[in-house]
Design a protein around this motif. Structure first.
Motif, short mmCIF file in Angstrom:
data_model
loop_
_atom_site.label_atom_id
_atom_site.label_comp_id
_atom_site.label_asym_id
_atom_site.label_seq_id
_atom_site.Cartn_x
_atom_site.Cartn_y
_atom_site.Cartn_z
N LEU A 26 -2.84 18.55 -36.19
CA LEU A 26 -4.16 19.20 -35.65
C LEU A 26 -4.14 20.09 -34.30
O LEU A 26 -4.97 20.87 -34.18
CB LEU A 26 -5.02 17.80 -35.01
CG LEU A 26 -5.16 16.83 -35.97
CD1 LEU A 26 -5.83 15.66 -35.20
CD2 LEU A 26 -6.47 17.32 -36.84
N TYR A 27 -2.76 20.14 -33.87
CA TYR A 27 -2.80 21.30 -32.68
C TYR A 27 -1.84 22.78 -32.92
O TYR A 27 -1.89 23.11 -31.85
CB TYR A 27 -2.02 20.30 -31.89
CG TYR A 27 -2.25 18.99 -31.47
CD1 TYR A 27 -3.50 18.77 -31.12
CD2 TYR A 27 -1.72 17.76 -31.81
CE1 TYR A 27 -4.18 17.51 -30.90
CE2 TYR A 27 -1.85 16.48 -31.48
CZ TYR A 27 -3.40 16.38 -31.31
OH TYR A 27 -3.92 15.18 -30.98
N ASN A 28 -1.78 22.89 -34.23
CA ASN A 28 -1.35 24.25 -34.76
C ASN A 28 -2.25 24.87 -35.48
O ASN A 28 -2.67 24.13 -36.57
CB ASN A 28 0.10 24.12 -35.23
CG ASN A 28 0.84 25.21 -35.55
OD1 ASN A 28 0.36 25.75 -36.71
ND2 ASN A 28 1.51 25.90 -34.67
N ALA A 29 -2.77 26.02 -35.36
CA ALA A 29 -3.71 26.64 -36.13
C ALA A 29 -3.27 26.82 -37.48
O ALA A 29 -4.08 26.44 -38.57
CB ALA A 29 -4.13 28.07 -35.46
N CYS A 40 -7.35 9.29 -28.89
CA CYS A 40 -7.02 10.23 -27.91
C CYS A 40 -6.56 11.64 -28.47
O CYS A 40 -7.07 12.67 -28.19
CB CYS A 40 -5.98 9.79 -27.06
SG CYS A 40 -6.44 8.40 -25.79
N ALA A 41 -6.03 11.31 -29.72
CA ALA A 41 -5.71 12.51 -30.63
C ALA A 41 -6.97 13.67 -30.90
O ALA A 41 -6.57 14.36 -31.21
CB ALA A 41 -4.94 12.14 -31.88
N ASN A 74 -4.23 19.87 -27.81
CA ASN A 74 -3.01 20.30 -27.48
C ASN A 74 -2.28 19.15 -27.42
O ASN A 74 -2.51 17.99 -26.99
CB ASN A 74 -3.08 20.93 -25.95
CG ASN A 74 -1.85 21.53 -25.74
OD1 ASN A 74 -0.77 20.63 -25.28
ND2 ASN A 74 -1.69 22.97 -25.58
N VAL A 75 -1.00 19.20 -28.07
CA VAL A 75 -0.07 18.14 -28.38
C VAL A 75 0.46 17.56 -26.80
O VAL A 75 0.57 16.36 -26.84
CB VAL A 75 1.05 18.46 -29.17
CG1 VAL A 75 1.94 19.55 -28.41
CG2 VAL A 75 1.90 17.35 -29.69
N ALA A 95 -7.79 23.96 -32.71
CA ALA A 95 -6.18 23.52 -32.36
C ALA A 95 -5.64 24.50 -31.25
O ALA A 95 -5.92 25.91 -31.04
CB ALA A 95 -5.43 23.90 -33.52
N GLY A 96 -5.20 23.91 -30.17
CA GLY A 96 -4.49 24.81 -29.16
C GLY A 96 -5.50 24.27 -27.96
O GLY A 96 -4.86 24.81 -26.63
#
Length: 724
Positions: A86-89, A164-165, A170-171, A286-287
């Motif tokens: 989820l945190y990388n485009a 929370c995720a 952002n990871v 994402a990000g």
């Protein structure tokens, strides 16, 4: 042919498990070390067999104190693994182009995370059961309850981590938010009390626990515990055939185990909320620091609030606290410090959300709101708009009242002690009404007191009248489960103590009443179970049997009834002069449903005039006349003017300390320390004034009542002498 929509993808599930096998593999290896260590310990101790109840007790102990701590860490690691895309485009774009709907992705990843959580617990549990079966301690009820407990806690913590995720983008923000939500109640409680105790008269607590249930791991560890009952039995070793006496558990239950089920249900709700957020989540988030639009103001102003209180308090301590008059904050400097701290948090959050430092022109209105909020909060606390200072709980809202004063704890229960509780409430209200008088005296004194010491005493001379400073603590346990606690440092004078209606008079009448003297002993009081008793004298001592303890407590109660024990003299500084070196200790076990602590203990210092207690100790052959030497007789230099000068002279002349001389000969040479002498000229004239600041024999501050609390939160009493 119609296509079917599946909510689970087996290929993705297996891919998750194989991809992240080092995570659950290492966790399983670490978990397997515990039953291995247990096996080696049992073998080392001679192959001793466990009873099923001992096994259940061990299971419940791990479930109560170990599983929450392990799960809170392991759950976030599993969540970071399965939701990392989820945190990388590029990753989120690829996953969302697969022929799997978001429902399938969500369910598959949730089951993958829960499976990774279950594997280490399964490995550890199976090996532990095998070890206990080998030693005859298999217990199916304990195993079943523990398995259900582990499942419930795993479900909750992974559900919270999943929730929370989907809030963050952002990871690195994921573990930060997860940790904050797990401890947010404790942190908020601490911060509010940190600020409030600087404004509110009598408030001196750094943590109240009001909403502790919002900090799951803390609440679970505090509330869930194995409840064990024991009895002493003679048992026979199965291998060696030897008989020995030991405490054997007769029943073991899990106290408040229902809380695990409640938190598990909350975990399910959190995962449902996470799914609802996932349905509306934009891949382009994402990000981002915060991926949910409505959470961005919460993040911005939350950072501002926490930074205002913590940062403002730090700035105040660095820049202004040394200039303030009295114990409480100066209003304007505190407002300015909080605004400065809030600005740091507000603009830092704004920069993170905007991903640029150029935020000042567009966010000044929000900063103005932060500044107004800081001023309003400080003003409300300063002028007690929340009613914290004025609060005296109503009698029908109270479950228990605890008063700490004169070196002792007093516990009062509604229905049985209604008259005493009303006296406490009247005293409390009178102290509040005399706030300006109390603070006015304290602002003129140069004495510094330890805030957490509830029995610090200082005898002083005020315009020729006796006076003292005494700290008291009043705690109300409410029917709602909340606690109201206030601490006051009171200036007492002999003149006001003789004047009806003053807090000096009310405090003396309360503490020295016959009913409260009996409360000191706790003998045959409901909610107190005598757990242990022992006697200490100068030359010997030892444990007391239940019969001996009962007879001694009866005797102390009679002395209290006759006024020979428990009458507290607020203005006497040589409190231990008439005491013998005889201490009787009683430890009580308290009912946790009624009290917020497990044990309470008292120490009775036997002194002159306690005829019933002395007679009981003699009848039980626990003391002799040789033990009945007062501190004034044994250590006279502590209670006479110039006594310590004589002490030094004695040591130089006889090459031994006075204590050693007295132990050897049973008396002091004629002419020393006030003893009669044929030579009328003595080097030092004895005066009844007191200087006990160097006492090597008794702990500072032994109370006139002879009673002190052992192991309590209030510390020992400290007695000093000073001139006004």
């Amino acid at each position: 042919m119609r296509s079917k929509t599946s909510c689970f993808n087996g290929t993705l599930f297996r891919k998750n498990l194989s991809r992240y096998w080092p995570l659950w593999g290492l966790a399983s290896f670490g978990g397997a070390m515990f039953p291995l260590a247990m096996l080696l310990e049992l073998l080392h101790n001679g192959f001793r067999f466990w009873s099923p109840l001992e096994t259940r007790q061990a299971y419940y102990t791990v479930l109560s104190y170990g599983v929450p701590v392990i799960s809170i860490v392991y759950a976030i690691l599993c969540a970071m693994a399965v939701w990392s895309y989820l945190y990388n485009a590029r990753s989120v774009g690829m996953m969302h182009t697969l022929p799997i709907r978001r429902e399938g992705l969500f369910v598959t990843n949730v089951l993958s995370g829960l499976t990774m959580m279950a594997i280490p617990y399964t490995v550890t549990g199976v090996l532990t059961v095998l070890v206990t079966m080998l030693f005859g301690g298999f217990e199916p009820v304990g195993v079943l309850v523990t398995v259900l407990g582990v499942m419930g806690e795993s479900l909750f913590f992974f559900g919270l981590a999943t929730f929370c995720a989907f809030i963050v983008g952002n990871v690195f923000m994921l573990p930060a938010l997860y940790g904050l939500l797990n401890f947010i109640a404790v942190l908020t409680d601490f911060m509010v009390n940190l600020l409030a105790q600087g404004f509110c008269f009598g408030l001196n607590s750094s943590y109240s626990g009001t909403v502790e249930w919002l900090s799951p791991v803390v609440y679970l560890v505090q509330k869930i515990s194995p409840n064990n009952t024991y009895e002493t039995q003679w048992v026979t070793d199965r291998l060696g055939g030897q008989r020995y006496e030991t405490s054997v558990p007769t029943s073991v239950t899990l106290e408040n185990g229902w809380l695990i089920a409640a938190y598990a249900a909350v975990g399910v709700v959190l995962m449902v909320l996470a799914w609802l957020m996932y349905r509306r989540r934009r891949s382009e988030s994402a990000g981002d620091v915060v991926a949910v639009g409505w959470m961005k103001p919460v993040f911005r102003y939350g950072c501002a609030a926490y930074s205002a209180i913590l940062g403002g308090r730090l700035l105040y301590a660095l820049l202004w606290e040394s200039f303030q008059s009295g114990q409480y904050f100066t209003l304007l400097p505190m407002i300015l410090c909080m605004i400065a701290g809030g600005a740091i948090g507000y603009y830092a959050a704004s920069m993170l959300l905007a991903k640029t430092p150029r935020v000042f022109k567009t966010t000044w209105k929000g900063m103005l709101a932060v500044a107004l909020g800081c001023a309003a909060l400080c003003g409300a606390m300063k002028y007690d708009l929340f009613g914290v200072t004025r609060r005296v709980p109503a009698p029908d809202s109270v479950k228990l009242v605890n008063v700490y004063a004169a070196g002792s704890n007093y516990y009062l229960t509604p229905g049985k002690d209604d008259a005493l509780i009303e006296e406490v409430r009247t005293l409390h209200q009178t102290i509040i009404d005399d706030k300006d008088y109390i603070l006015g005296y304290r602002s003129r004194t140069d004495y510094d007191f330890v805030a957490d010491t509830a029995s610090t005493e200082m005898a002083v001379e005020d315009s020729g009248a006796q006076s003292t400073i005494s700290n008291i603590r009043i705690t109300y346990m409410l029917n709602s489960g909340l606690k109201v606690e206030r601490r006051y440092r009171l200036y007492l004078t002999s003149g006001r103590m003789a004047q009806k209606g003053t807090y000096d008079y009310l405090l003396d009448q309360l503490i020295n009443s016959p009913e409260m003297r009996q409360k000191c002993i706790r003998w045959q009081e409901e909610g107190f179970q005598l757990d242990e008793a022992w006697l200490d004298t100068r030359y010997n001592g030892g444990d007391l049997s239940s019969r001996e303890a009962g007879l001694i407590l009866d005797a102390v109660a009679k002395d209290a009834e006759n006024g020979d024990w428990g009458v507290y003299d607020w203005f006497r500084v040589d409190n231990d002069a008439d005491s013998y070196e005889i201490q009787i200790h009683f430890q009580y076990r308290l009912s946790e449903s009624q009290f917020n602590r497990t044990y309470d203990a008292i120490q009775v210092n036997v002194k002159e005039g306690m005829t019933e207690t002395i007679r009981a100790l003699k009848d039980l052959k626990l003391i002799t006349d040789a033990d009945l030497v007062t501190n004034r007789e044994r250590y006279p230099w502590q209670y006479g003017k110039g006594g310590w000068d004589q002490y030094d002279q004695f040591y130089k002349q006889f090459n031994m300390s006075p204590e050693e001389y007295y132990d050897r000969y049973g008396e002091y040479p004629a002419g020393w320390f006030g003893t009669e002498s044929g030579d009328s000229s003595t080097e030092t004239e004895i005066d009844p004034a007191v200087d006990d600041s160097h006492s090597p024999s008794m702990s500072a501050g032994a109370e006139a009542t002879g009673l002190g609390i052992i192991g309590g939160a209030d510390g020992p009493t400290v007695t000093v002498t000073a001139a006004a």
